[in-house]
Design an enzyme around this catalytic site. Structure first.
Site, PDB file in Angstrom:
ATOM      1  N   GLN A   1      33.740   9.803  81.008  1.00  0.00           N
ATOM      2  CA  GLN A   1      32.619   8.008  80.779  1.00  0.00           C
ATOM      3  C   GLN A   1      34.175   7.137  80.680  1.00  0.00           C
ATOM      4  OE1 GLN A   1      32.800  10.480  76.586  1.00  0.00           O
ATOM      5  NE2 GLN A   1      30.440   9.855  76.480  1.00  0.00           N
TER       6      GLN A   1
ATOM      7  N   VAL B   1      37.990   8.851  74.231  1.00  0.00           N
ATOM      8  CA  VAL B   1      36.502   9.697  75.030  1.00  0.00           C
ATOM      9  C   VAL B   1      36.705  11.037  75.633  1.00  0.00           C
ATOM     10  CG1 VAL B   1      35.480   7.828  76.107  1.00  0.00           C
ATOM     11  CG2 VAL B   1      36.957   9.199  77.735  1.00  0.00           C
ATOM     12  N   SER B   2      35.306  11.522  75.182  1.00  0.00           N
ATOM     13  CA  SER B   2      35.343  12.587  75.198  1.00  0.00           C
ATOM     14  C   SER B   2      35.384  13.025  76.576  1.00  0.00           C
ATOM     15  CB  SER B   2      33.959  13.160  74.900  1.00  0.00           C
ATOM     16  OG  SER B   2      33.783  12.673  73.312  1.00  0.00           O
ATOM     17  N   THR B   3      35.259  13.183  77.825  1.00  0.00           N
ATOM     18  CA  THR B   3      35.074  13.249  78.939  1.00  0.00           C
ATOM     19  C   THR B   3      35.013  12.157  79.422  1.00  0.00           C
ATOM     20  OG1 THR B   3      32.631  12.768  79.390  1.00  0.00           O
ATOM     21  CG2 THR B   3      32.888  14.429  78.476  1.00  0.00           C
TER      22      THR B   3
END
Length: 198
Positions: free
Chosen positions: A14, A9-11
């Site tokens: 999330q 996931v990007s952050t």
């Protein structure tokens, strides 16, 4: 023959639950996970995952964009795994490189990526030629000499150090290193040739 999963996931806000459920349903165990932007090269768990894979294994991802930073990076990873006898399966796209249809899709991806590289290179060279015709040199002043550029590119290809660490080592920005790497690939400069000849 193991089925190994990779999730990202990007952050940190999330959740990986959705990807975990999908990968477990495909029989993946263990599942490596990163919480990082797809644009960064610092994905330590992906590196561990790729090292753990053996011939005959299958790497399962929820979506292909979880695996590669961009199309070229994705193709590089998949081709490298294919050479090692490792298959790649994407749950959402229903792509499996273990079958002929999946291999065909990736051959099409590779052809499109090569076409895109050719267009970018053609536009870059045309722009530089136009600038030279007007008596201008393209690009910013070089911050690193040729020897330093070779060393920096070799370190980036080696991937033992993060781009952030390399930028601190040479006291240049990460964008400078990425631009240098891109220019080396697109224009086939002597810097790139020096690395590949080693």
């Amino acid at each position: 023959m193991a089925v190994i999963g990779y999730a990202r996931v990007s952050t940190f806000e999330q959740t990986l639950d959705l990807q975990h459920d999908a990968l477990r349903s495909e029989g993946a165990s263990p599942i490596y996970e990163d919480k990082a932007s797809g644009k960064t090269t610092d994905r330590p768990e992906l590196a561990h995952c790729l090292k753990a894979l053996r011939e005959g294994d299958t790497l399962v991802v929820w979506r292909l964009d979880r695996l590669g930073r961009n199309l070229q990076d994705l193709i590089h990873i998949v081709n490298a795994l294919e050479e090692r006898g490792v298959k790649v399966r994407s749950v959402k796209e229903s792509i499996d490189t273990g079958g002929p249809a999946g291999k065909l899709v990736f051959h099409l991806f590779a052809a499109l990526a090569e076409f895109e590289r050719g267009l970018v290179r053609e536009r870059t060279l045309a722009g530089l030629e136009a600038a030279r015709a007007r008596g201008r040199k393209g690009g910013r002043p070089t911050l690193l000499d040729t020897k330093q550029q070779r060393a920096a590119l070799a370190m980036m290809n080696n991937r033992e150090m993060s781009v952030a660490e390399i930028s601190r080592h040479f006291n240049v920005s990460r964008s400078t290193l990425y631009n240098m790497q891109t220019a080396s690939r697109l224009l086939s400069t002597p810097i790139e040739s020096g690395i590949n000849s080693r």
